[in-house]
Design an enzyme around this catalytic site. Structure first.
Site, PDB file in Angstrom:
ATOM      1  N   LYS A 114      27.893  33.999  97.707  1.00  0.00           N
ATOM      2  CA  LYS A 114      27.424  33.068  96.678  1.00  0.00           C
ATOM      3  C   LYS A 114      28.607  32.479  95.916  1.00  0.00           C
ATOM      4  O   LYS A 114      28.712  31.265  95.733  1.00  0.00           O
ATOM      5  CB  LYS A 114      26.510  33.828  95.718  1.00  0.00           C
ATOM      6  CG  LYS A 114      25.869  32.982  94.647  1.00  0.00           C
ATOM      7  CD  LYS A 114      25.261  33.825  93.522  1.00  0.00           C
ATOM      8  CE  LYS A 114      24.237  34.830  94.011  1.00  0.00           C
ATOM      9  NZ  LYS A 114      23.442  35.405  92.897  1.00  0.00           N
ATOM     10  N   LYS A 126      29.492  43.689  91.600  1.00  0.00           N
ATOM     11  CA  LYS A 126      28.219  43.874  90.911  1.00  0.00           C
ATOM     12  C   LYS A 126      28.171  45.274  90.328  1.00  0.00           C
ATOM     13  O   LYS A 126      28.851  46.170  90.833  1.00  0.00           O
ATOM     14  CB  LYS A 126      27.056  43.713  91.913  1.00  0.00           C
ATOM     15  CG  LYS A 126      25.755  43.319  91.275  1.00  0.00           C
ATOM     16  CD  LYS A 126      25.654  41.806  91.148  1.00  0.00           C
ATOM     17  CE  LYS A 126      24.421  41.403  90.396  1.00  0.00           C
ATOM     18  NZ  LYS A 126      24.222  39.936  90.475  1.00  0.00           N
ATOM     19  N   ASP A 166      22.362  40.446  84.481  1.00  0.00           N
ATOM     20  CA  ASP A 166      21.435  40.353  85.611  1.00  0.00           C
ATOM     21  C   ASP A 166      20.117  40.896  85.031  1.00  0.00           C
ATOM     22  O   ASP A 166      19.942  40.882  83.797  1.00  0.00           O
ATOM     23  CB  ASP A 166      21.954  41.178  86.805  1.00  0.00           C
ATOM     24  CG  ASP A 166      21.243  40.840  88.119  1.00  0.00           C
ATOM     25  OD1 ASP A 166      21.608  39.852  88.775  1.00  0.00           O
ATOM     26  OD2 ASP A 166      20.285  41.559  88.498  1.00  0.00           O
ATOM     27  N   ASN A 241      14.553  35.229  82.033  1.00  0.00           N
ATOM     28  CA  ASN A 241      15.444  34.091  81.784  1.00  0.00           C
ATOM     29  C   ASN A 241      15.471  33.076  82.935  1.00  0.00           C
ATOM     30  O   ASN A 241      15.393  31.868  82.716  1.00  0.00           O
ATOM     31  CB  ASN A 241      16.850  34.633  81.510  1.00  0.00           C
ATOM     32  CG  ASN A 241      17.822  33.530  81.217  1.00  0.00           C
ATOM     33  OD1 ASN A 241      17.563  32.692  80.363  1.00  0.00           O
ATOM     34  ND2 ASN A 241      18.927  33.508  81.939  1.00  0.00           N
TER      35      ASN A 241
END
Ligand code: GLU
Length: 445
Positions: A114, A126, A166, A241
């Site tokens: 990504k 991550k 996240d 969100n």
């Protein structure tokens, strides 16, 4: 699958037992790479595949904290620094009870591709924890975040590794995390974390970016068939969100968004989802999405069911991994589905993706469609590096340009490899080649 790919995949499965989501993410990428290896045998010689699947560093740590009743709680913290060929590790933190190493590694692996697609100088990583912020007081969330950062701070830095949010990590958590980092290090190092509040180093548009970007990508994808969001019936999963801002942008483009959801059920509002009501319920009252119908006569709530029961021309999965399966896909296709764009990471199961593609539905994988979030994080890092802050209009224009370029590069790569309209192939190959070339240039490290 080609023999070299098969061999590398078997190695990944054997070395990482039980990490189901990681296996799924790697398999999906490998299924696209056959033609790339035919054209570039040197990738095989340099063991690029094997190196890509082995994170550069994996950190697992204890997170002790004290709850409001005085009990000591223990959670597990993770940061997987996956690949830094293109820049410092970059990617969010997820706080959710389902988090374990397999989830963090699937997310980190996806993030590498990504981030490569954004064309910004960011590697992939991550992290997160199995901490569940639901039902916890502000004080408990703060103490947890402070404990988490007390270990994490030694591993991160603006040139090393830059976390963000996240699932379960929003503005409140980023504030507590950054505050603790600042206190421990005695550095106002804005570029160490993104998703900050705009008065203390954050970027305008970062909050909106993932949802807006997903819809901008989908709009450009629809245009390849002479379609647009105008008048389109849209269903969105989730109500966090990403979902809220996807709904906002889709509505701004003329779409009729009729449903959204949370993990317990979904709401249908045939008059169109009222965002003021949804925000009140989710952000102010912090209640489940079912409370929406208390404020909207005519809307109804369905418990313990998936939102994909509702007919849609465009589906935007914005909740979590593997939330749209083959049965859902079949039902949606039979009801006239035209396009799917993923605001979440890996929300569509592999069987469902195959079904959608066979049915000729436009399908945009998350690593391309939801890249606007991390791309705007990179814009936040740029602003931090120059001690500047840009206007909403300028930042949104940058985001729109980035999404258009990602779309076009995926589409052109799919054309080049003889499978026009296959955005999975386009995203995987375009994302991969950039990282692979950088890894080759940097030698065996
Ligand atoms: N967690 C987001 C993602 O999946 C954003 C990461 C970031 O901004 O670093 O891309």
């Amino acid at each position: 699958m080609k023999l070299q790919l098969q061999h590398a995949l078997e190695q990944v499965l054997a070395r990482n037992p039980g990490e189901r989501e990681f296996h799924q993410a790697v398999t999906e990428v490998f299924e696209s790479l056959g033609p790339v290896l035919d054209r570039n045998p040197h990738y095989v010689d340099a063991a690029v595949l094997e190196r890509l699947c082995e994170p550069e560093r994996q950190i697992i740590f204890r997170v002790p904290w004290v709850d409001d009743t005085g009990h000591v709680r223990i959670n597990r913290g993770f940061r997987v620094e996956f690949n830094s060929a293109l820049g410092p590790y970059k990617g969010g933190l997820r706080f959710h009870p389902s988090v374990y190493l397999g989830i963090v590694k699937f997310l980190g692996f996806e993030q590498v591709f990504k981030n490569s697609l954004t064309d910004m100088p960011i590697g992939g990583g991550k992290g997160g924890s199995d901490f569940d912020p639901r039902g916890r007081s502000n004080g408990e969330v703060m103490r947890f975040c402070q404990s988490f950062m007390t270990e994490l701070y030694r591993h991160i830095g603006e040139h090393t590794d830059v976390p963000a949010g996240d699932i379960g990590v929003g503005g409140r958590e980023i504030g507590y995390l950054f505050g603790q980092y600042k206190r421990i290090t005695n550095r106002y190092e804005s570029g160490v974390i993104t998703g900050k509040g705009v008065t203390w180093g954050g970027s305008l548009v970062r909050t909106e970016a993932t949802g807006y970007g997903t819809v901008l990508f989908a709009e450009r994808m629809l245009a390849t068939r002479g379609l647009s969001f105008d008048g389109m019936r849209v269903v969105v999963s989730g109500s966090g969100n990403v979902a809220i801002h996807a709904i906002e942008k889709a509505q701004a483009l003329g779409a009729h968004v009729v449903a959204c959801s949370d993990s317990r059920g979904y709401v249908v509002d045939e008059k169109g989802i009222d965002l003021d009501v949804l925000r009140q319920v989710r952000d102010v009252e912090r209640k489940p999405v079912s409370a929406y119908v208390d404020h909207r006569p005519g809307a109804h709530y369905v418990a313990d069911a998936r939102v994909w029961q509702v007919d849609a021309q465009v589906a935007l999965p914005c909740a979590t991994q593997n939330e749209l399966d083959e049965r859902d896909a079949k039902r949606l296709v039979d009801a006239g589905l035209l396009a799917v764009a993923e605001g979440a990471n890996m929300p569509t199961t592999p069987e469902a993706v195959a079904l959608l593609q066979d049915a000729g539905v436009l399908y945009a994988p998350g690593k391309a469609a939801n890249a606007g979030g991390v791309a705007t994080s990179a814009l936040e890092m740029q602003q931090n590096a120059t001690r500047d802050s840009w206007s909403f209009e300028h930042t949104e224009e940058r985001l729109a340009g980035i999404m258009a370029r990602i779309h076009d590069r995926c589409a052109e790569t799919a054309d080049e490899y003889g499978d026009p309209g296959n955005y999975v192939l386009g995203a995987n190959i375009a994302g991969f080649t950039k990282v692979a070339d950088a890894m080759l240039a940097l030698g065996v490290v």
